[in-house]
Design an enzyme around this catalytic site. Structure first.
Site, PDB file in Angstrom:
ATOM      1  N   LYS A  81      28.294  72.774  51.900  1.00 50.18           N
ATOM      2  CA  LYS A  81      29.402  73.614  51.453  1.00 50.18           C
ATOM      3  C   LYS A  81      28.870  74.823  50.691  1.00 50.18           C
ATOM      4  CE  LYS A  81      33.812  73.287  48.963  1.00 50.18           C
ATOM      5  NZ  LYS A  81      34.780  72.377  48.301  1.00 50.18           N
ATOM      6  N   SER A 156      39.374  73.357  49.799  1.00 49.28           N
ATOM      7  CA  SER A 156      38.349  74.376  49.946  1.00 49.28           C
ATOM      8  C   SER A 156      37.187  73.957  50.839  1.00 49.28           C
ATOM      9  CB  SER A 156      37.794  74.750  48.571  1.00 49.28           C
ATOM     10  OG  SER A 156      37.201  73.627  47.940  1.00 49.28           O
ATOM     11  N   SER A 180      40.778  69.519  47.538  1.00 44.65           N
ATOM     12  CA  SER A 180      39.899  70.384  48.318  1.00 44.65           C
ATOM     13  C   SER A 180      39.061  69.657  49.358  1.00 44.65           C
ATOM     14  CB  SER A 180      38.950  71.149  47.382  1.00 44.65           C
ATOM     15  OG  SER A 180      39.640  72.185  46.731  1.00 44.65           O
TER      16      SER A 180
END
Length: 473
Positions: A81, A156, A180
């Site tokens: 990520k 996210s 997220s």
């Protein structure tokens, strides 16, 4: 079992690699080929290092030939990520301020996964500073849902979930403050675990005592997710809230009998999280599956009075702590919603923080009492199905208008303040083919029990086996 390597479960790939039925170079190359084929449509991988990945795979193959011990993630490729620091590889946080930032250290999570044998492919897309549950930013643009590229992949950890669903990586790391990790798992028909705070330690980090945002694993199956957790979890002296249970505790068979399990189901968290009818139309028939597995299912919910305000207060405070300096130095480079979040944090009073702290303590004791009567709480992961990717956030939920990009995420963030593990598991599709996830929520530190329940449900339904039909590049 599908023939293409990019479609195989991570646990299957890991076993084949250990037996030397496959080489790490073959596995990495298969995923690089898949990235080349579909990433242009999805925009999930935003930084890619094929040469470095293939070189690392060659070294992994050589170690195996020499008879060296094989770590649990040996030869499995992963793109991290883009909020997690990667030494020598850019980490942008989705912000123009960090578009060319190349860290000189790895996050602890990245360090652990590579030590466990994972091969670094690159980075996955995020919203700017991971703010919001729809993945778009001014550096790389919008990540799209592999099941319908006109729709959001969530966020996210949207790039992570989309890359996982599309076969660009067999495992994915994520993080979760208000959903997220769970929301993109639901939107992309994969599995995502928000662990108990401290289960996966964080370093470096500004607020080492933070329990609202946690790192966690994602996979296409619950077993894959548990495998990744086993490499992430375990104490580290630099993380003061780290739990002592070693990661190996999660590298165990997940099969278990669910007969007699006491399950509570809440469609809307006691009216606090109204949910679209098309989501409930998918989820409510799934309760019969659990009843057929021998569970007792009641409609019930813990008392969450004050949870909404507590989450928003603590979140605003964390934004000011983490990004307040950027507001002072580079206000014009931040998107308006981040500016608003930081300014909200700066308006907080001591009384606001005292109330939030006291309320969170009360909520924790209340949820302990709730889980003395129930083994699990089931709920929607997301209150809506994947929405138009051109929108910043859904404009209404269950017929009610939204006023901020947080309003449609209550079904995830109300859980975040409780300090409990929560697992998103594929639960079916709308008539239009959009994925919907079920949230399996357990008592504090009951991560393994949540994984086992999710695995039993997954085995009975196999919703996660439905793959997206992506256009080729």
């Amino acid at each position: 079992m599908p023939d293409a390597l990019h479609q195989l479960d991570a646990t299957d790939l890991a076993a084949r690699l250990r037996r030397r039925d496959l080489s790490a170079r073959e596995v990495v190359q298969a995923h690089l080929d898949r990235i080349e084929q579909v990433n242009v449509a999805v925009n999930a991988i935003v930084t890619l290092d094929p040469e470095g990945a293939l070189a690392a795979a060659a070294r992994a193959d050589e170690r195996l030939v020499r008879g060296a011990a094989v770590p649990p993630l040996h030869g499995l490729p992963i793109a991290f990520k883009d909020t997690h620091l990667t030494r020598g590889m850019r980490t942008t946080h989705g912000s123009p301020l960090f578009a060319d930032h190349i860290p000189d250290e790895d996050d602890l999570l990245v360090e652990r996964l590579q030590r466990a044998g994972a091969i670094r492919l690159g980075k996955t897309n995020v919203p700017e500073f991971a703010a919001g549950s729809h993945t778009f930013n001014p550096v790389f643009g919008t990540t799209r849902n592999p099941y319908d590229i006109t729709r959001s992949a969530g966020g996210s950890s949207g790039g992570a979930a989309a890359a996982l669903a599309a076969g660009m990586q067999p495992l994915a790391d994520g993080s979760d403050m208000g959903g997220s990790l769970r929301n993109p798992a639901s939107f992309c028909n994969v599995v995502g675990l928000r662990p108990t705070p401290g289960r996966v330690p964080r370093h470096p980090g500004g607020n080492l005592w933070d329990t609202l945002s946690v790192p966690g694993p994602m996979g296409r199956t619950v077993a894959d997710t548990a495998l990744l957790l086993s490499a992430m979890a375990g104490p580290d002296p630099r993380c003061p809230i780290g739990l002592e249970t070693p990661g190996e505790a999660f590298r165990v068979p997940l099969d278990r009998e669910l007969r007699g399990l006491r399950i509570a189901w809440t469609p809307d968290f006691g009216g606090r999280a109204p949910t679209d009818p098309d989501v409930l139309a998918v989820l409510e028939p799934q309760l019969r599956v659990l009843e057929e597995l021998g569970c007792r299912v009641d409609t019930a919910c813990p008392d969450l009075t004050g949870a909404d305000e507590t989450f928003r207060t603590l979140r605003a405070h964390s934004f000011d702590l983490a990004l307040g300096g950027l507001l002072d130095s580079d206000r014009q480079a931040l998107k308006p919603s981040i500016v608003q979040n930081i300014e909200q944090g700066r308006r907080l009073t001591v009384a606001d923080l005292n109330t939030a702290t006291a309320t969170r303590s009360r909520l924790y004791l209340g949820v302990l009492d709730f889980f003395s009567r129930y083994d699990l709480l089931l709920a929607p992961v997301s209150q809506v199905t994947p929405f138009d990717a051109e929108l910043e956030y859904p404009r209404e939920v269950a017929g009610r208008p939204t006023h901020s990009y947080l309003d449609w995420m209550r079904s995830a963030y109300l859980v975040s303040v409780l300090g409990v593990p929560a697992l998103s598991v594929p639960a079916g599709f709308t008539p239009g083919g959009l994925p919907v996830g079920m949230q399996f929520i357990g008592a504090p530190r009951a991560d393994l029990a949540v994984l086992r329940a999710g695995h039993a449900y997954e085995s009975a339904t196999r919703h996660g086996r439905r793959r997206p039909g992506l256009p080729a590049a």
